[in-house]
Enzyme design. Structure first.
Site, PDB file in Angstrom:
ATOM      1  N   GLU A 149       0.831  -1.202   0.000  1.00  0.00           N
ATOM      2  CA  GLU A 149       0.000   0.000   0.000  1.00  0.00           C
ATOM      3  C   GLU A 149       0.865   1.250   0.000  1.00  0.00           C
ATOM      4  O   GLU A 149       1.812   1.359   0.762  1.00  0.00           O
ATOM      5  CB  GLU A 149      -0.929   0.005   1.226  1.00  0.00           C
ATOM      6  CG  GLU A 149      -1.895  -1.160   1.274  1.00  0.00           C
ATOM      7  CD  GLU A 149      -2.931  -1.147   0.143  1.00  0.00           C
ATOM      8  OE1 GLU A 149      -3.025  -0.125  -0.570  1.00  0.00           O
ATOM      9  OE2 GLU A 149      -3.632  -2.165  -0.011  1.00  0.00           O
ATOM     10  N   ARG A 198     -18.283  -0.511   4.002  1.00  0.00           N
ATOM     11  CA  ARG A 198     -19.234  -1.255   3.165  1.00  0.00           C
ATOM     12  C   ARG A 198     -19.973  -2.305   3.982  1.00  0.00           C
ATOM     13  O   ARG A 198     -21.089  -2.691   3.678  1.00  0.00           O
ATOM     14  CB  ARG A 198     -18.441  -1.973   2.058  1.00  0.00           C
ATOM     15  CG  ARG A 198     -18.901  -1.738   0.669  1.00  0.00           C
ATOM     16  CD  ARG A 198     -18.081  -2.513  -0.375  1.00  0.00           C
ATOM     17  NE  ARG A 198     -16.868  -3.140   0.093  1.00  0.00           N
ATOM     18  CZ  ARG A 198     -16.777  -4.425   0.478  1.00  0.00           C
ATOM     19  NH1 ARG A 198     -17.826  -5.208   0.452  1.00  0.00           N
ATOM     20  NH2 ARG A 198     -15.613  -4.913   0.880  1.00  0.00           N
ATOM     21  N   CYS A 247      -8.680  -1.450   7.894  1.00  0.00           N
ATOM     22  CA  CYS A 247      -7.260  -1.474   7.523  1.00  0.00           C
ATOM     23  C   CYS A 247      -6.759  -0.084   7.197  1.00  0.00           C
ATOM     24  O   CYS A 247      -5.682   0.324   7.645  1.00  0.00           O
ATOM     25  CB  CYS A 247      -7.024  -2.389   6.321  1.00  0.00           C
ATOM     26  SG  CYS A 247      -7.143  -4.122   6.756  1.00  0.00           S
ATOM     27  N   HIS A 303      -1.400  -5.481   2.254  1.00  0.00           N
ATOM     28  CA  HIS A 303      -2.586  -6.346   2.202  1.00  0.00           C
ATOM     29  C   HIS A 303      -2.199  -7.701   1.593  1.00  0.00           C
ATOM     30  O   HIS A 303      -1.376  -7.756   0.667  1.00  0.00           O
ATOM     31  CB  HIS A 303      -3.668  -5.714   1.317  1.00  0.00           C
ATOM     32  CG  HIS A 303      -4.704  -4.944   2.082  1.00  0.00           C
ATOM     33  ND1 HIS A 303      -4.967  -3.622   1.858  1.00  0.00           N
ATOM     34  CD2 HIS A 303      -5.565  -5.329   3.071  1.00  0.00           C
ATOM     35  CE1 HIS A 303      -5.938  -3.207   2.669  1.00  0.00           C
ATOM     36  NE2 HIS A 303      -6.318  -4.230   3.421  1.00  0.00           N
TER      37      HIS A 303
HETATM   38  N1  PCA Z   1      -8.888  -6.462   6.320  1.00  0.00           N
HETATM   39  C1  PCA Z   1      -9.852  -5.390   6.457  1.00  0.00           C
HETATM   40  C2  PCA Z   1      -9.888  -5.065   7.925  1.00  0.00           C
HETATM   41  C3  PCA Z   1      -9.248  -6.221   8.599  1.00  0.00           C
HETATM   42  C4  PCA Z   1      -8.563  -6.966   7.534  1.00  0.00           C
HETATM   43  O1  PCA Z   1      -7.795  -7.919   7.695  1.00  0.00           O
HETATM   44  C5  PCA Z   1      -9.574  -4.203   5.545  1.00  0.00           C
HETATM   45  O2  PCA Z   1      -8.966  -4.380   4.466  1.00  0.00           O
HETATM   46  O3  PCA Z   1      -9.963  -3.073   5.874  1.00  0.00           O
END
Ligand code: PCA
Length: 216
Positions: free
Chosen positions: A83, A93, A146, A168
């Protein structure tokens, strides 16, 4: 007390009806490892607005890490997503694990609209590709928990030397089976990928143009 510098690696608990969260398993797998002379402290944040950044801030105060890497699951994405930017916005959402679903609200009032990651994401990307691991830069960590944690992290670090960023990861194979055609990656490959990211970040200075941090 040990003088080995600490790197904080966080994951999240399962959310959205899933039984597991790969980010939790990666943080647990790396906990206690030594990477490039740094001791990894793995910790799990709740997938809850407010509670997650609060816990992150406590962990930073307790461990005084040299670097922080927060991890999260991005179901449906292919490969590892490095990111680049955290935005000052929540637009959920789905409800979080406490049933809260804020829409179109800022994370921190009177603060920057966005912050860049201060990790060397291009060098990390090259290293992952050289190791044959599917990975890409991502220009948005979404607008759910996140992104809130990523934003809170960069806001907390804005006047410090500590570097931070967010990665991610895709579904685990057992999760992908529940979602038609969703991409997945085995846990071992994800753990190896995050280890490579940390090794790269700890041995590379951050690309000069990210150094300013905030985007107003
Ligand atoms: N993914 C979510 C929140 C917790 C996670 O592991 C996100 O992408 O916001």
């Amino acid at each position: 007390m040990s003088r080995t510098p600490v790197v904080l690696v966080t994951g999240f608990d399962p959310f959205g009806g899933e039984a597991v969260n790969p980010s939790q398993q990666i943080a647990q797998a790396l906990d206690g490892e030594i990477i490039a002379g740094h001791r990894i402290v793995g910790a799990i944040l709740p997938t809850q607005f407010g509670a997650a950044p609060e816990m992150l801030e406590k962990l930073i105060a307790r461990h005084r890490p040299a670097l922080v890497l927060a991890l999260g699951q991005a179901g449906g994405r292919e490969g590892i997503s490095l990111e680049r930017v955290a935005i000052n916005l929540i637009d959920a959402r789905i409800p979080d694990n406490a049933g809260s679903q804020p829409v179109d609200v800022r994370i921190v009032d009177n603060a920057a609209n966005a912050y860049f990651s201060t990790l060397p994401i291009k060098a990390m990307l090259q290293r992952l590709h050289a190791a044959g691991i599917p990975a890409a830069l991502s220009q948005s960590a979404g607008a759910f928990v996140c992104n809130q944690v990523f934003y809170a992290l960069m806001h907390a670090l804005r006047r410090r030397r500590t570097r931070g960023g967010f990665v991610h990861v895709p579904y685990l194979p057992e999760q992908a089976a529940r979602h038609a055609c969703a991409p997945w990656m085995p846990l071992d490959a994800m753990v190896g990928a995050v280890r490579l990211c940390l090794e790269t970040a700890l041995t590379t200075s951050t690309d000069a143009h990210y150094a300013a941090g905030a985007l107003d």
